[in-house]
Design an enzyme around this catalytic site. Structure first.
Site, short mmCIF file in Angstrom:
data_model
loop_
_atom_site.label_atom_id
_atom_site.label_comp_id
_atom_site.label_asym_id
_atom_site.label_seq_id
_atom_site.Cartn_x
_atom_site.Cartn_y
_atom_site.Cartn_z
N ASN A 136 -7.56 -5.34 5.94
CA ASN A 136 -8.48 -4.27 6.21
C ASN A 136 -8.91 -4.47 7.44
OD1 ASN A 136 -10.96 -3.00 5.97
ND2 ASN A 136 -10.18 -1.84 4.20
N TYR A 137 -8.88 -3.07 8.11
CA TYR A 137 -9.58 -2.85 9.57
C TYR A 137 -10.00 -1.75 9.41
CZ TYR A 137 -7.19 -7.26 10.57
OH TYR A 137 -6.89 -8.45 10.64
N HIS B 7 -3.35 -9.28 1.74
CA HIS B 7 -4.40 -7.99 1.97
C HIS B 7 -4.82 -8.21 3.62
CE1 HIS B 7 -8.87 -7.22 2.41
NE2 HIS B 7 -8.38 -5.94 1.86
N GLU C 263 -7.94 6.76 -6.98
CA GLU C 263 -6.58 6.33 -6.89
C GLU C 263 -6.56 5.28 -5.55
OE1 GLU C 263 -4.11 6.09 -8.97
OE2 GLU C 263 -5.56 7.08 -10.56
N SER C 264 -6.97 5.79 -4.40
CA SER C 264 -6.85 5.10 -3.36
C SER C 264 -7.85 3.77 -3.43
CB SER C 264 -7.53 6.02 -2.16
OG SER C 264 -6.31 6.88 -2.09
N SER D 123 -6.09 -0.04 4.80
CA SER D 123 -6.23 -0.97 3.97
C SER D 123 -5.12 -1.41 3.26
CB SER D 123 -7.26 -1.01 2.88
OG SER D 123 -7.76 -1.75 1.83
N GLY E 288 -14.38 10.04 -0.90
CA GLY E 288 -13.42 8.98 -1.62
C GLY E 288 -12.48 9.73 -2.69
N ARG E 289 -11.75 8.61 -3.00
CA ARG E 289 -10.57 9.24 -4.10
C ARG E 289 -10.30 7.85 -4.70
NH1 ARG E 289 -4.91 9.13 -3.02
NH2 ARG E 289 -3.89 10.83 -4.02
#
Length: 468
Positions: free
Chosen positions: A276-277, A274, A430-431, A260, A427-428
């Site tokens: 995302n794949y 932008h 910041e990302s 992303s 998950g994170r």
């Protein structure tokens, strides 16, 4: 540093510069973050000098290298960190070197040592002994050493092949964007899941560039269990895509991999972009692909939009001529900010829950879409990155960024899914929030002047057009 000390001691040589570097490092480690960033050049200087001195000694391994070791008094004469005041530190490495040369005259050998420091340090880093590199922001960034998929995943599996596709795309796209910017570089942070759990990611972020205020390109591989509310956010059909009957409270074991990116340029005439794949697979045998690429200009250039949309129409037409119109309409519907009655930008293509073809065909489509990112976006940046703009145009860009934030935090499927997964230990933060711009603006009941360029593009946000 520990490796340098151990190796030099084994050869009967003790490099005082290594000790000095460690002390400087300790002092920097205890400084407040803002001061640490300003003074990190000192640590770089000391480590480079130590690496150069030992590197020459190690590589030559004869008495001719003693001249470089003998140059160490020039470094030993440098003020130790305990002797350096904050005011002196603020003067930077030039002042530090100046004090060193005043206390101990530099001979030709020590001059060569400093001249070769950067080159030798770079050679050691390239050979893998450095193991880390430093980003523009001064933060250490680890270099990826292996794939993020489980080692048990077959090499020819779609999981491994998709990770390879997005890893290569991340590298090539970041390189292309760095070339356009001409100043800033992407940091590279490889992160793992806590407790040694499989998966992880590679975060690439650029800030403070000539062209880009902020740009991010994040790769992630996730193994986990989805609560039902997260699954509902993951795709259009929600719980219908599980592949099994769920008991109350049961979670869905899954695998996901995605790349992303969001690019926020400084110039209001350069659009935000932008893409995302992603690939999802549940342990119950259900799989799907999702993603797309879209563009968000603040000011309309119709030729730019025809180029951007035309690039992706060509990609789609290679697979099925019906895909582009469907995915363009899908993008217009998906990127709608419902509470504003306007789209986030000018769209592009978008697809989700996509598994109508064989996996290999979907994989090839995702790869070709990623390969088209630079072709679709870079010419627009090169065309406008040096355009002049007014403070009023910058304010309009900030207002449109406010709309960008509203969509991402309220409607964006990836953001909502990621935030819901945090409670499951996946998950994170910041990302997940990397897509947000550094700055944005909200004005109460703002409407552009009738007939203005701002009003012209707002009308298209409210009533999307076809471009290809």
């Amino acid at each position: 540093l520990k490796w340098l000390e151990t190796s030099s001691a084994r050869r009967g040589t003790q490099l005082q510069t290594t000790i000095s570097a460690k002390r400087i490092g300790n002092q920097l480690g205890n400084m407040p973050r803002n001061e640490k960033k300003a003074h990190s050049a000192l640590l770089t200087l000391a480590v480079g000098a130590s690496t150069a001195a030992f590197g020459v000694h190690f590589l030559r391994g004869d008495t001719s290298s003693d001249a470089f070791v003998a140059a160490a008094p020039g470094l030993r004469g440098a003020p130790q960190p305990s002797q350096v005041s904050i005011d002196e530190l603020r003067e930077g490495p030039a002042a530090f070197l100046g004090d060193a040369t005043q206390q101990a005259p530099m001979n030709s050998s020590s001059s060569a040592l400093f001249a070769g420091a950067a080159a030798l340090a770079g050679a050691f880093a390239a050979a893998g002994t450095a193991g880390k590199r430093r980003s523009r922001s001064g933060k250490a960034a680890a270099v990826a050493a292996k794939a993020l998929c489980k080692e048990s995943e077959p090499s020819d599996s779609i999981r491994r092949r998709f990770e390879e596709v997005v890893t290569n795309a991340q590298e090539s796209i970041c390189s292309a964007i760095e070339k356009v910017d001409g100043g800033a570089k992407f940091s590279k942070e490889v992160y793992a899941r806590p407790g040694g759990e499989p998966g992880g990611g590679i975060a690439r972020v650029m800030a403070g560039g000539n062209v880009f205020e902020k740009a991010g390109c994040n790769l992630s591989v996730v193994y986990g269990e989805m609560p039902v509310e997260a699954l509902k956010a993951a795709n259009d059909r929600g719980v219908d895509r599980i592949g099994a009957e769920l008991k109350p409270g049961q979670k869905v074991p899954f695998y996901a991999c995605g790349l992303s990116s969001v690019m926020h340029p400084r110039n209001p005439h350069c659009p935000t972009m932008h893409f995302n794949y992603r690939y999802f697979e549940t342990d119950f045998g259900v799989w799907w692909f999702g993603g797309g690429t879209d563009i968000t200009p603040s000011y309309l250039d119709e030729d730019d939009m025809r180029h951007f949309h035309g690039t992706y129409k060509k990609v789609c037409d290679k697979f099925d001529p019906t895909w582009y119109p469907k995915m363009k309409e899908w993008a217009d519907d998906y990127f709608l900010i419902a509470h504003r009655g306007e789209t986030r930008g000018m769209g592009g293509i978008f697809f989700d829950d996509f598994n109508t073809e064989k996996k290999e065909r979907h994989l090839d489509f995702a790869k070709q879409c990623l390969d088209a990112v630079s072709e679709a976006y870079v010419p627009i940046l090169e065309k406008h990155k040096n355009d002049s703009f007014t403070p009023e145009q910058k304010e309009w860009q900030q207002i449109r960024r406010g709309r960008y934030v509203e969509f991402n935090l309220v409607y964006d499927r990836g953001t909502v899914f990621g935030l819901k997964m945090l409670g499951s230990g996946v998950g994170r933060t910041e990302s997940i929030l990397m897509s947000l711009p550094e700055t944005a603006r909200w004005e109460y009941c703002h409407e552009p002047k009738e007939g203005s360029e701002e009003a012209k593009i707002l009308e298209i946000f409210r009533n999307p057009r076809d471009w290809a």
